[in-house]
Design a protein around this motif. Structure first.
Motif, PDB file in Angstrom:
ATOM      1  N   ILE A  16       3.820  -3.299   5.613  1.00 16.92           N
ATOM      2  CA  ILE A  16       4.185  -2.329   4.584  1.00 16.92           C
ATOM      3  C   ILE A  16       5.241  -1.393   5.155  1.00 16.92           C
ATOM      4  O   ILE A  16       4.990  -0.676   6.137  1.00 16.92           O
ATOM      5  CB  ILE A  16       2.955  -1.522   4.120  1.00 16.92           C
ATOM      6  N   THR A  17       6.416  -1.405   4.564  1.00 15.40           N
ATOM      7  CA  THR A  17       7.530  -0.593   5.042  1.00 15.40           C
ATOM      8  C   THR A  17       7.720   0.626   4.153  1.00 15.40           C
ATOM      9  O   THR A  17       7.799   0.502   2.921  1.00 15.40           O
ATOM     10  CB  THR A  17       8.821  -1.418   5.070  1.00 15.40           C
ATOM     11  N   PHE A  18       7.777   1.795   4.774  1.00 14.62           N
ATOM     12  CA  PHE A  18       8.056   3.050   4.074  1.00 14.62           C
ATOM     13  C   PHE A  18       9.537   3.369   4.270  1.00 14.62           C
ATOM     14  O   PHE A  18       9.969   3.626   5.395  1.00 14.62           O
ATOM     15  CB  PHE A  18       7.211   4.186   4.637  1.00 14.62           C
ATOM     16  N   ILE A  19      10.299   3.367   3.189  1.00 14.22           N
ATOM     17  CA  ILE A  19      11.731   3.672   3.246  1.00 14.22           C
ATOM     18  C   ILE A  19      11.913   5.134   2.842  1.00 14.22           C
ATOM     19  O   ILE A  19      11.585   5.525   1.730  1.00 14.22           O
ATOM     20  CB  ILE A  19      12.520   2.757   2.296  1.00 14.22           C
ATOM     21  N   GLY A  20      12.446   5.929   3.767  1.00 20.06           N
ATOM     22  CA  GLY A  20      12.510   7.369   3.535  1.00 20.06           C
ATOM     23  C   GLY A  20      11.231   8.037   3.970  1.00 20.06           C
ATOM     24  O   GLY A  20      10.778   9.009   3.357  1.00 20.06           O
ATOM     25  N   ALA A  21      10.653   7.513   5.067  1.00 21.98           N
ATOM     26  CA  ALA A  21       9.351   8.012   5.539  1.00 21.98           C
ATOM     27  C   ALA A  21       9.405   9.440   6.043  1.00 21.98           C
ATOM     28  O   ALA A  21       8.358  10.051   6.266  1.00 21.98           O
ATOM     29  CB  ALA A  21       8.815   7.093   6.640  1.00 21.98           C
ATOM     30  N   GLY A  22      10.616   9.998   6.198  1.00 21.03           N
ATOM     31  CA  GLY A  22      10.724  11.392   6.597  1.00 21.03           C
ATOM     32  C   GLY A  22      10.247  12.363   5.528  1.00 21.03           C
ATOM     33  O   GLY A  22      10.114  13.560   5.795  1.00 21.03           O
ATOM     34  N   SER A  23       9.990  11.867   4.316  1.00 26.65           N
ATOM     35  CA  SER A  23       9.307  12.680   3.299  1.00 26.65           C
ATOM     36  C   SER A  23       7.839  12.740   3.698  1.00 26.65           C
ATOM     37  O   SER A  23       6.986  12.035   3.160  1.00 26.65           O
ATOM     38  CB  SER A  23       9.465  12.041   1.911  1.00 26.65           C
ATOM     39  N   THR A  24       7.547  13.589   4.666  1.00 25.39           N
ATOM     40  CA  THR A  24       6.287  13.498   5.404  1.00 25.39           C
ATOM     41  C   THR A  24       5.059  13.701   4.529  1.00 25.39           C
ATOM     42  O   THR A  24       4.069  12.971   4.651  1.00 25.39           O
ATOM     43  CB  THR A  24       6.283  14.529   6.548  1.00 25.39           C
ATOM     44  N   VAL A  25       5.080  14.685   3.653  1.00 28.14           N
ATOM     45  CA  VAL A  25       3.890  14.967   2.850  1.00 28.14           C
ATOM     46  C   VAL A  25       3.583  13.801   1.922  1.00 28.14           C
ATOM     47  O   VAL A  25       2.437  13.362   1.796  1.00 28.14           O
ATOM     48  CB  VAL A  25       4.067  16.272   2.052  1.00 28.14           C
ATOM     49  N   PHE A  26       4.625  13.262   1.256  1.00 31.68           N
ATOM     50  CA  PHE A  26       4.411  12.135   0.363  1.00 31.68           C
ATOM     51  C   PHE A  26       3.964  10.908   1.150  1.00 31.68           C
ATOM     52  O   PHE A  26       3.052  10.184   0.741  1.00 31.68           O
ATOM     53  CB  PHE A  26       5.693  11.838  -0.416  1.00 31.68           C
ATOM     54  N   ALA A  27       4.614  10.670   2.296  1.00 36.64           N
ATOM     55  CA  ALA A  27       4.211   9.541   3.132  1.00 36.64           C
ATOM     56  C   ALA A  27       2.770   9.706   3.603  1.00 36.64           C
ATOM     57  O   ALA A  27       2.011   8.727   3.660  1.00 36.64           O
ATOM     58  CB  ALA A  27       5.154   9.422   4.331  1.00 36.64           C
ATOM     59  N   LYS A  28       2.385  10.939   3.943  1.00 34.08           N
ATOM     60  CA  LYS A  28       1.009  11.204   4.380  1.00 34.08           C
ATOM     61  C   LYS A  28       0.011  10.793   3.305  1.00 34.08           C
ATOM     62  O   LYS A  28      -1.001  10.138   3.583  1.00 34.08           O
ATOM     63  CB  LYS A  28       0.842  12.680   4.716  1.00 34.08           C
ATOM     64  N   ASN A  29       0.283  11.180   2.052  1.00 30.01           N
ATOM     65  CA  ASN A  29      -0.636  10.846   0.974  1.00 30.01           C
ATOM     66  C   ASN A  29      -0.768   9.340   0.793  1.00 30.01           C
ATOM     67  O   ASN A  29      -1.879   8.810   0.653  1.00 30.01           O
ATOM     68  CB  ASN A  29      -0.162  11.492  -0.331  1.00 30.01           C
ATOM     69  N   LEU A  30       0.364   8.636   0.788  1.00 26.63           N
ATOM     70  CA  LEU A  30       0.319   7.192   0.587  1.00 26.63           C
ATOM     71  C   LEU A  30      -0.318   6.477   1.769  1.00 26.63           C
ATOM     72  O   LEU A  30      -1.066   5.505   1.593  1.00 26.63           O
ATOM     73  CB  LEU A  30       1.732   6.663   0.336  1.00 26.63           C
ATOM     74  N   LEU A  31      -0.028   6.942   2.981  1.00 28.50           N
ATOM     75  CA  LEU A  31      -0.655   6.339   4.161  1.00 28.50           C
ATOM     76  C   LEU A  31      -2.163   6.511   4.120  1.00 28.50           C
ATOM     77  O   LEU A  31      -2.918   5.579   4.434  1.00 28.50           O
ATOM     78  CB  LEU A  31      -0.086   6.981   5.434  1.00 28.50           C
ATOM     79  N   GLY A  32      -2.614   7.697   3.751  1.00 30.71           N
ATOM     80  CA  GLY A  32      -4.051   7.932   3.646  1.00 30.71           C
ATOM     81  C   GLY A  32      -4.688   7.034   2.611  1.00 30.71           C
ATOM     82  O   GLY A  32      -5.774   6.477   2.824  1.00 30.71           O
ATOM     83  N   ASP A  33      -4.003   6.871   1.460  1.00 26.61           N
ATOM     84  CA  ASP A  33      -4.516   5.985   0.417  1.00 26.61           C
ATOM     85  C   ASP A  33      -4.635   4.553   0.924  1.00 26.61           C
ATOM     86  O   ASP A  33      -5.651   3.870   0.712  1.00 26.61           O
ATOM     87  CB  ASP A  33      -3.582   6.000  -0.801  1.00 26.61           C
ATOM     88  N   ILE A  34      -3.598   4.078   1.586  1.00 27.92           N
ATOM     89  CA  ILE A  34      -3.556   2.678   2.024  1.00 27.92           C
ATOM     90  C   ILE A  34      -4.586   2.411   3.111  1.00 27.92           C
ATOM     91  O   ILE A  34      -5.388   1.463   3.018  1.00 27.92           O
ATOM     92  CB  ILE A  34      -2.133   2.323   2.516  1.00 27.92           C
ATOM     93  N   LEU A  35      -4.590   3.241   4.133  1.00 29.35           N
ATOM     94  CA  LEU A  35      -5.456   2.968   5.276  1.00 29.35           C
ATOM     95  C   LEU A  35      -6.929   3.245   4.982  1.00 29.35           C
ATOM     96  O   LEU A  35      -7.802   2.809   5.736  1.00 29.35           O
ATOM     97  CB  LEU A  35      -4.987   3.779   6.486  1.00 29.35           C
ATOM     98  N   SER A  36      -7.213   3.956   3.891  1.00 27.77           N
ATOM     99  CA  SER A  36      -8.610   4.173   3.517  1.00 27.77           C
ATOM    100  C   SER A  36      -9.189   2.995   2.735  1.00 27.77           C
ATOM    101  O   SER A  36     -10.393   2.932   2.511  1.00 27.77           O
ATOM    102  CB  SER A  36      -8.756   5.456   2.698  1.00 27.77           C
TER     103      SER A  36
END
Length: 453
Positions: A16-36
């Protein structure tokens, strides 16, 4: 090329590739959703961004999320797009081309000189047109890289202007793209609070175009009770929150509640923002220049946020968000069905009284067979007519971006509801020229060429 990799275990999960992952807060939310998600806890995550500093912050946050959830798999970061896309199963796009400075500032300051005021300027209006013109070429380049490096990838696009971007991507590339927004589920929660009914007890159906979709049905689960009378009573009694006055006014006049916020919707129509009509702005609580204010606050808060997110002694809460990204990936990987709302092409007449070539927002069934948009049929005619005023602008902006024909930029601006309500044709032509000139290299050279314009 800059690559850093952290291996937790030999994972065989999806890449799973995050493009524009420097949007840290948004990336944090999606990462938490995925890895949970148990089936995704061993995913191979690749974080990509052009800003190394922001990427480092996101990497730290990603590691902490993985450790908190005891997720196995890999976390990789890179500033090289080809490396990020190579072999990706899913690509989540969250870029902002041109950023707040200089591009968003330009999108507000230049129209302001003409007396044309905006609130958000990321979806429609003259600001949305310009954002589309500088974003679509970048997304197309990314999609062409996907065609080489991961042709079977599912591209989850969170980038605005949503309808324009998805329209261009689906028309000009072979990559499967779905546009994702949180306005449908977010507004459902707002309405539930307004009528004091738990959102878990509500069943709804929504259809339209992004940021201008409407709740066709809003009922209580189990009993089938129509909850629209309760919503209308909130409007009649004046009990709506001030920030929702535009949407409740639209409900009163068109009979249905729109998904996107009042500050957004106010600039998609010619009714609420008018030069010299301050009483309208006050009556409907319209926050002019709202997006620049939000950006300034985010910039001021970034350093504190950066410290908080990276502080190992500060607990990092991982709470499931209401974004659809993880639901889609989990459904495709496991075959467990999920219904989400997505932006897809109106192929086969998903919405019969909207153009076949436009991008629509409808329910989408997702499972092991992929994305299966739901056919809605015909919308109430007044809703379809309103949407068409926005689709006209979207289609002309996409045409300009794909063909490089500058005249279509003028056409899009001339037909934009808010711009046309405020400015005459000569002013609109001059405003387009000024904006294209001010954006410089952020806009493709063909569109900056005034030859024959």
């Amino acid at each position: 090329m800059s690559v850093r990799r952290t291996t937790r275990a030999a994972g065989t999960g999806p890449r799973i590739t995050f493009i524009g992952a420097g949007s840290t807060v948004f990336a944090k939310n999606l990462l938490g959703d995925i890895l949970s998600c148990p089936a995704l806890s061993h995913s191979r995550i690749c974080l990509y961004d052009i800003d190394p500093q922001r990427l480092r912050v996101s990497e730290t946050v990603a590691r902490r999320i993985a450790a908190t959830l005891r997720a196995t798999g890999t976390i990789e970061t890179t500033t090289d797009l080809s490396r990020a896309l190579d072999g990706a199963d899913f690509a989540i796009n969250m870029i902002q081309v041109g950023g707040y400075k200089p591009c968003t500032v330009t999108d507000f300051e230049v129209p302001n000189r003409y007396g044309l005021r905006q609130t958000i300027a990321d979806t429609l209006g003259i600001g949305g047109i310009m954002r589309g013109l500088r974003t679509i070429p970048v997304l197309l380049d990314m999609a062409r890289a996907m065609e080489r490096l991961c042709p079977d990838v599912l591209h989850l696009n969170y980038v605005n202007p949503m309808a324009m971007n998805c329209w261009a991507l689906n028309r000009a590339t072979r990559i499967r793209t779905i546009g994702l927004c949180h306005s449908v589920q977010g507004t459902a929660a707002e309405l539930a609070a307004d009528i004091d009914v738990p959102v878990e007890e509500i069943d709804y159906q929504v259809a339209g175009i992004n940021h201008m979709a409407f709740y066709l049905r809003f009922r209580r689960k189990g009993t089938g009770e129509d909850l629209y009378p309760l919503i209308r009573k909130v409007g009649q009694d004046g009990r709506m929150p001030p920030h929702n006055r535009v949407r409740y006014d639209v409900l009163r006049r068109l009979g249905y509640f729109v998904t996107e916020s009042s500050e957004h919707f106010a600039e998609y129509v010619p009714w609420y923002i008018k030069n010299g009509r301050g009483e309208l702005i006050e009556r409907f609580s319209i926050p002019l220049d709202e997006y620049p204010r939000r950006c300034e606050l985010q910039i001021r808060d970034w350093q504190n946020l950066e410290r908080e997110l990276q502080d190992p002694d500060r607990p990092l809460a991982v709470v499931r968000s209401h974004e659809y990204g993880a639901d889609i990936i989990n459904a495709v990987r496991t075959g467990e069905p999920a219904v989400i709302y997505g932006n897809v092409m109106n192929e086969g007449g998903l919405i019969e009284n909207l153009p076949a070539e436009c991008c629509v927002e409808v329910p989408v069934l997702v499972d092991g067979n992929g994305l299966q948009p739901v056919r809605i049929g015909r919308l109430p005619p007044q809703l379809a007519a309103l949407m068409q005023t926005n689709i006209n602008v979207q289609g002309l902006a996409v045409e300009a971006a794909l063909t490089g024909r500058r005249e279509h930029v003028y056409h899009a601006a001339l037909l934009d509801p808010h711009t046309a309500a405020e400015l005459d044709p000569d002013q609109i032509h001059a405003l387009v020229d000024d904006l294209l000139r001010a954006h410089g290299d952020w806009i493709p050279a063909a569109l900056r060429d005034t030859t024959g314009a």
